[in-house]
Scaffold this active site. Structure first.
Site, mmCIF file in Angstrom:
data_model
loop_
_atom_site.group_PDB
_atom_site.id
_atom_site.type_symbol
_atom_site.label_atom_id
_atom_site.label_comp_id
_atom_site.label_asym_id
_atom_site.label_seq_id
_atom_site.Cartn_x
_atom_site.Cartn_y
_atom_site.Cartn_z
ATOM 1 N N VAL A 28 -2.802 5.579 0.619
ATOM 2 C CA VAL A 28 -2.627 4.164 0.911
ATOM 3 C C VAL A 28 -1.155 3.871 1.181
ATOM 4 C CG1 VAL A 28 -2.818 1.833 -0.022
ATOM 5 C CG2 VAL A 28 -4.646 3.495 -0.414
ATOM 6 N N CYS A 109 -12.383 6.566 -4.258
ATOM 7 C CA CYS A 109 -11.441 5.609 -4.852
ATOM 8 C C CYS A 109 -11.996 5.051 -6.161
ATOM 9 C CB CYS A 109 -11.165 4.473 -3.883
ATOM 10 S SG CYS A 109 -10.039 3.232 -4.548
ATOM 11 N N HIS A 178 -12.703 16.185 -4.352
ATOM 12 C CA HIS A 178 -11.618 16.076 -5.323
ATOM 13 C C HIS A 178 -12.110 16.668 -6.643
ATOM 14 C CE1 HIS A 178 -7.931 13.823 -6.754
ATOM 15 N NE2 HIS A 178 -8.473 14.241 -7.886
#
Length: 393
Positions: A28, A109, A178
């Protein structure tokens, strides 16, 4: 339309050469085109844009200008969207199709605002919706255009593997996994064993993500989990030359960043320029220098500090970046017009509103639609809706 890269071929070539793709994560505010240009000069094979909210991108001209820019040679490039419905995801992707090589769905997220609105990790509990989103891209764009999903592992590894297999059947080009759960902190160890299980359970390429600070870390993960690519985030911010095998930001890298600032002076904000240098110089500056540098307020004061304390003016270094021309993006008005406002009843763009059949606009004074649209698209402040975030998802 700028030149395209076939992402599937990219993975095939790496496999044939017995190596893996080095990947710059979606971060971001930070993985924008100038930084992508920099890291590609130090061995990065594939870059992601920062995470972009699909609905805001469709609705808001400010979002389109501030969140996406590209150059003629900014490829291979994956655009990452946060989306919670097919219409927003497909329309946003179609807007950017001429300028990217693929699209990625953020399902990682963990921030509260994202979870509350059904974005990011909230989608991990809705694998059927993830598949619908992937199928939406596959049904509306050419097969050569990559579609991928970035996830985190779940506490239940079997559920993680089942979800990856479902996405594989739906037509993903690759997956990014992840190695931490949505509730784990960024400093915690990744679960390499779980990553290895995922990699051997599906046929599509897997990019492993988490904990990469050096090339040695990346090599270690590749060898341990047998993945097709390794993604780095904060490690690349601190050292854009990470994948070249240099463990501390080389001074030439700092000079390259300054050259990019000079080349794209009207395209890079002071904040972005300064913040990247704060990260890059973390292991170079003395402890007493850091608070002074962090409080600098102008480009000139930054350059003066660098030449007084870090760089030698007599040494121009090795500036070998190719300064590409920016592409002036033109977005399809027909798609944009579908997203001029949202319905408060169903939170969808009025064009896709599921409440609209209950109301006949021709028989009213328009008050229903006026009351259900918060603002026109151009009145929205995109960054206010996102908040002051930093992170890699």
């Amino acid at each position: 339309m700028k030149a395209k890269t076939n992402i599937e071929d990219l993975f095939k070539t790496a496999k044939e050469n017995n190596t893996y793709l080095k990947v710059c994560a979606p971060m971001v505010r930070y993985s924008k085109v100038q930084f992508r240009t920099l890291v590609k000069s130090y061995g990065v094979d594939l870059c992601f844009t920062p995470m972009i909210l699909a609905d805001s991108f469709c609705q808001n001209s400010k979002a389109r200008v501030s969140e996406f820019s590209t150059t003629t040679k900014d490829s291979p490039l994956i655009v990452q969207f946060a989306a919670n419905n097919v219409n927003d995801f497909v329309d946003a992707t179609q807007l950017l199709y001429p300028y990217a090589d693929g699209v990625d769905l953020n399902c990682g997220c963990p921030q509260r605002w994202a979870m509350k609105d059904g974005y990011g990790s909230a989608l991990l509990s809705k694998p059927e919706l993830i598949c619908d989103l992937v199928k939406g891209i596959r049904s509306n764009l050419p097969n050569s255009f990559s579609v991928s999903v970035k996830i985190r592992i779940l506490k239940d590894l079997k559920r993680t593997i089942d979800m990856c297999r479902q996405m594989e059947k739906c037509g993903v080009t690759f997956l990014t996994v992840h190695g931490r759960t949505p509730t784990q902190k960024s400093g915690e160890e990744i679960n390499a064993d779980a990553l290895a299980e995922v990699c051997k359970s599906v046929e599509v390429p897997i990019i492993a993500n988490g904990g990469v600070k050096t090339l040695e870390d990346a090599d270690r993960i590749y060898e341990r989990v047998n993945c097709a690519g390794v993604m780095a985030a904060s490690g690349l911010l601190t050292n854009p030359a990470l994948f070249s095998g240099i463990n501390i930001t080389p001074l030439d890298c700092v000079r390259q960043w300054m050259a990019l600032r000079d080349r794209y002076a009207d395209r890079i904000s002071f904040q972005v320029y300064h913040h990247h240098l704060v990260f890059m110089l973390e292991k170079i500056m003395a402890k007493q220098q850091k608070p002074i540098f962090n409080l600098l307020k102008t480009i000139d004061s930054i350059d003066e500090f660098l030449y007084n304390h870090i760089l030698d003016k007599r040494d121009s270094g090795n500036i070998n970046l190719s300064c590409d021309e920016f592409v002036e993006c033109v977005f399809d008005d027909a798609i944009v017009s579908r997203h001029v406002g949202k319905c408060r009843g169903c939170s969808k763009s009025l064009y896709y509103c599921i409440c609209s059949d209950k109301y006949d606009a021709s028989n009213t004074d328009g008050s229903y639609f006026t009351s259900h649209v918060k603002k026109t698209a151009c009145d929205l402040d995109y960054m206010d809706s996102v908040g002051n975030m930093f992170g890699e998802y």
